[in-house]
Design a protein around this motif. Structure first.
Motif, mmCIF file in Angstrom:
data_model
loop_
_atom_site.group_PDB
_atom_site.id
_atom_site.type_symbol
_atom_site.label_atom_id
_atom_site.label_comp_id
_atom_site.label_asym_id
_atom_site.label_seq_id
_atom_site.Cartn_x
_atom_site.Cartn_y
_atom_site.Cartn_z
ATOM 1 N N PHE A 313 0.846 -1.193 0.000
ATOM 2 C CA PHE A 313 0.000 0.000 0.000
ATOM 3 C C PHE A 313 0.882 1.244 0.000
ATOM 4 O O PHE A 313 1.704 1.434 0.892
ATOM 5 N N GLN A 314 0.714 2.092 -1.011
ATOM 6 C CA GLN A 314 1.553 3.283 -1.141
ATOM 7 C C GLN A 314 0.727 4.493 -1.557
ATOM 8 O O GLN A 314 1.172 5.326 -2.348
ATOM 9 N N THR A 315 -0.475 4.598 -1.005
ATOM 10 C CA THR A 315 -1.390 5.665 -1.393
ATOM 11 C C THR A 315 -1.442 6.749 -0.320
ATOM 12 O O THR A 315 -1.570 6.453 0.866
ATOM 13 N N GLY A 316 -1.363 8.008 -0.747
ATOM 14 C CA GLY A 316 -1.485 9.125 0.184
ATOM 15 C C GLY A 316 -0.197 9.435 0.920
ATOM 16 O O GLY A 316 0.883 8.963 0.572
ATOM 17 N N LEU A 317 -0.307 10.237 1.973
ATOM 18 C CA LEU A 317 0.858 10.657 2.741
ATOM 19 C C LEU A 317 1.311 9.556 3.695
ATOM 20 O O LEU A 317 0.546 8.658 4.052
ATOM 21 N N TYR A 318 2.560 9.670 4.121
ATOM 22 C CA TYR A 318 3.153 8.709 5.044
ATOM 23 C C TYR A 318 3.482 9.419 6.348
ATOM 24 O O TYR A 318 3.956 10.567 6.345
ATOM 25 N N GLY A 319 3.251 8.752 7.478
ATOM 26 C CA GLY A 319 3.582 9.349 8.762
ATOM 27 C C GLY A 319 3.098 8.493 9.909
ATOM 28 O O GLY A 319 2.674 7.351 9.728
ATOM 29 N N THR A 320 3.164 9.042 11.109
ATOM 30 C CA THR A 320 2.687 8.322 12.285
ATOM 31 C C THR A 320 1.164 8.266 12.241
ATOM 32 O O THR A 320 0.496 9.286 12.286
ATOM 33 N N GLN A 321 0.640 7.049 12.171
ATOM 34 C CA GLN A 321 -0.805 6.843 12.028
ATOM 35 C C GLN A 321 -1.478 6.521 13.367
ATOM 36 O O GLN A 321 -2.562 7.010 13.666
ATOM 37 N N ARG A 322 -0.827 5.688 14.186
ATOM 38 C CA ARG A 322 -1.370 5.277 15.489
ATOM 39 C C ARG A 322 -0.277 5.350 16.550
ATOM 40 O O ARG A 322 0.909 5.198 16.258
ATOM 41 N N GLN A 323 -0.691 5.552 17.796
ATOM 42 C CA GLN A 323 0.205 5.528 18.945
ATOM 43 C C GLN A 323 -0.428 4.655 20.026
ATOM 44 O O GLN A 323 -1.633 4.754 20.266
ATOM 45 N N THR A 324 0.385 3.816 20.669
ATOM 46 C CA THR A 324 -0.151 2.894 21.669
ATOM 47 C C THR A 324 0.708 2.914 22.927
ATOM 48 O O THR A 324 1.940 2.888 22.844
ATOM 49 N N ILE A 325 0.034 2.966 24.068
ATOM 50 C CA ILE A 325 0.688 2.869 25.384
ATOM 51 C C ILE A 325 0.128 1.642 26.104
ATOM 52 O O ILE A 325 -1.094 1.491 26.212
ATOM 53 N N ILE A 326 1.010 0.782 26.598
ATOM 54 C CA ILE A 326 0.593 -0.374 27.387
ATOM 55 C C ILE A 326 1.312 -0.322 28.736
ATOM 56 O O ILE A 326 2.542 -0.206 28.777
ATOM 57 N N LEU A 327 0.541 -0.396 29.800
ATOM 58 C CA LEU A 327 1.079 -0.434 31.159
ATOM 59 C C LEU A 327 0.636 -1.737 31.815
ATOM 60 O O LEU A 327 -0.556 -2.057 31.818
ATOM 61 N N VAL A 328 1.593 -2.474 32.371
ATOM 62 C CA VAL A 328 1.289 -3.736 33.062
ATOM 63 C C VAL A 328 1.830 -3.618 34.474
ATOM 64 O O VAL A 328 3.048 -3.508 34.680
ATOM 65 N N ASP A 329 0.933 -3.625 35.469
ATOM 66 C CA ASP A 329 1.410 -3.462 36.840
ATOM 67 C C ASP A 329 1.817 -4.800 37.440
ATOM 68 O O ASP A 329 1.712 -5.850 36.802
ATOM 69 N N TRP A 330 2.275 -4.769 38.698
ATOM 70 C CA TRP A 330 2.836 -5.971 39.308
ATOM 71 C C TRP A 330 1.773 -6.976 39.744
ATOM 72 O O TRP A 330 2.107 -8.073 40.217
ATOM 73 N N ASP A 331 0.501 -6.625 39.596
ATOM 74 C CA ASP A 331 -0.577 -7.581 39.829
ATOM 75 C C ASP A 331 -1.111 -8.151 38.519
ATOM 76 O O ASP A 331 -2.100 -8.890 38.522
ATOM 77 N N GLY A 332 -0.479 -7.781 37.407
ATOM 78 C CA GLY A 332 -0.920 -8.292 36.108
ATOM 79 C C GLY A 332 -2.063 -7.517 35.492
ATOM 80 O O GLY A 332 -2.685 -7.988 34.532
ATOM 81 N N ASN A 333 -2.363 -6.333 36.024
ATOM 82 C CA ASN A 333 -3.417 -5.496 35.446
ATOM 83 C C ASN A 333 -2.859 -4.704 34.267
ATOM 84 O O ASN A 333 -1.819 -4.056 34.380
ATOM 85 N N VAL A 334 -3.581 -4.752 33.156
ATOM 86 C CA VAL A 334 -3.147 -4.115 31.920
ATOM 87 C C VAL A 334 -4.012 -2.895 31.623
ATOM 88 O O VAL A 334 -5.241 -2.956 31.712
#
Length: 375
Positions: A313-334
């Protein structure tokens, strides 16, 4: 070019992950959601002549966005309720004539991620690594690096988590696979080049500026921010660090070498790509007129445009499309938060308006049973 930053240094969180997906803005992509995968299992179970049927497969619940461009509907990042975690970055191929490492492979890179997310929950990370590298298992895929593993507390009761593996089609032997994040105070970064352990790098000559600066920023953030919201905001700010040239109308060929210098990539492209974006926005206006109740941020869930483009796929502009943050604590909560920066028609989404957050507890986080290593 994508970037993923990982840290095991935060006092509250066993693992912190921050990821930018850099892609063609118009590439059709779903919003994050829970979906079910059915692991592949042998046709028979415990019988040499095959008379005993295998147990019915157990569906695996996966949280991720999905690529709607290719039939596999893979992803670049995801996690399961059982703690299988994977994130992928492309490898920047420069030799278009290297048949062993195609720029655009016949097999989807995103399928490498879902291979682990949809794996049998009983399969260990080590077994998966062996399976993927056995008999050229990652051949025919465009260049990639895959960070994968089971998010678990370490079995030795230390204040660590189980390590993550980095599979790449630049690595043909399991003995060469790097393992990361299995110790406290680890800060890692990976973009679109081969992973090198920090101790092996010459920071001035071998390490891409975006990785060096991203890791340095991550170290500051995890040392200074304890509140979840403040930590997330600081991580998104880290992912927004923009050192790309102000000329966003340069051709892609001119801009590609500069991607290694900036964590965030603003949408850019030459005249033809600018026109493709404008056409997409006009089509979007027509659709929004027809569907007056469909806001831009929600349109991402309904688009599916599997264009036949042999070089990707090479249509349109290129750049940062999505951003994701994942935090996992010491009790396994995400806490999983994904930020969409563009709608399906190439319209920018204000920061925060395209956020989706999911919370759950990893099943088996406290599991102390040793996983069987493959031979």
């Amino acid at each position: 070019m994508c970037i993923v930053l990982l840290s095991t240094s935060h006092p509250k969180y066993a693992l912190v992950v921050a990821d930018n997906r850099d892609e063609y803005i118009l590439r059709p992509t779903s919003r994050p959601h829970w979906w079910k995968a059915i692991p592949e299992i042998p046709a028979t179970n415990g019988s040499a002549n095959g008379s005993v049927k295998a147990a019915p497969p157990v569906e695996v619940e996966v949280l991720s966005s999905r690529d709607l461009q290719r039939a596999e509907q893979g992803t670049w990042l995801g996690i399961t309720k059982g703690g299988n975690f994977a994130v992928l970055t492309n490898y920047r191929e420069t030799d278009t004539h290297d048949a062993a490492h195609p720029v655009h492979g016949k097999r989807s890179r995103g399928g490498m991620v879902t291979a682990w997310l949809g794996a049998d929950p009983a399969e260990s990370t080590e077994q998966f690594v062996h399976r993927m590298l056995k008999d050229g298992g990652v051949k025919g895929v465009g260049g990639f690096s895959l960070i994968c593993g089971k998010l678990r507390k370490a079995r030795d009761d230390s204040n660590n988590i189980e390590p993550l593996a980095i599979i790449s089609n630049r690595c043909d032997h399991v003995g060469h696979v790097p393992w990361i994040c299995g110790e406290r105070n680890s800060v890692q970064g990976l973009s679109n080049a081969t992973y090198l352990h920090p101790e092996q790098e010459d920071k001035e000559t071998k390490l891409w500026p975006k990785i060096r600066e991203g890791r340095e920023a991550l170290i500051r953030v995890v040392n200074e921010k304890s509140d979840e919201r403040e930590l997330q905001d600081a991580l998104f700010a880290t992912l927004d660090a923009d050192k790309f040239p102000s000329n966003h109308t340069m051709d892609l060929e001119e801009g590609i070498p500069l991607l290694k210098d900036s964590v965030f990539i603003p949408a850019f492209g030459g005249k033809a790509h600018q026109e493709e974006m404008e056409q997409a926005r006009k089509r979007g206006l027509v659709k929004q007129t027809e569907q007056r109740d469909s806001p831009a941020a929600e349109a991402l869930t309904i688009v599916a445009r599997p264009d036949d483009q042999p070089n990707g796929f090479q249509t349109g502009l290129y750049g940062t499309q999505r951003q994701t943050i994942i935090l996992v604590d010491w009790d396994g909560n995400v806490t999983y938060t994904e930020r969409a920066l563009w709608d399906a028609h190439g319209n920018p989404i204000p920061r925060g308006s395209g956020d989706e957050t999911f919370r759950f507890k990893i099943e088996g986080w406290e599991n102390k049973q040793d996983e069987q290593l493959c031979n």
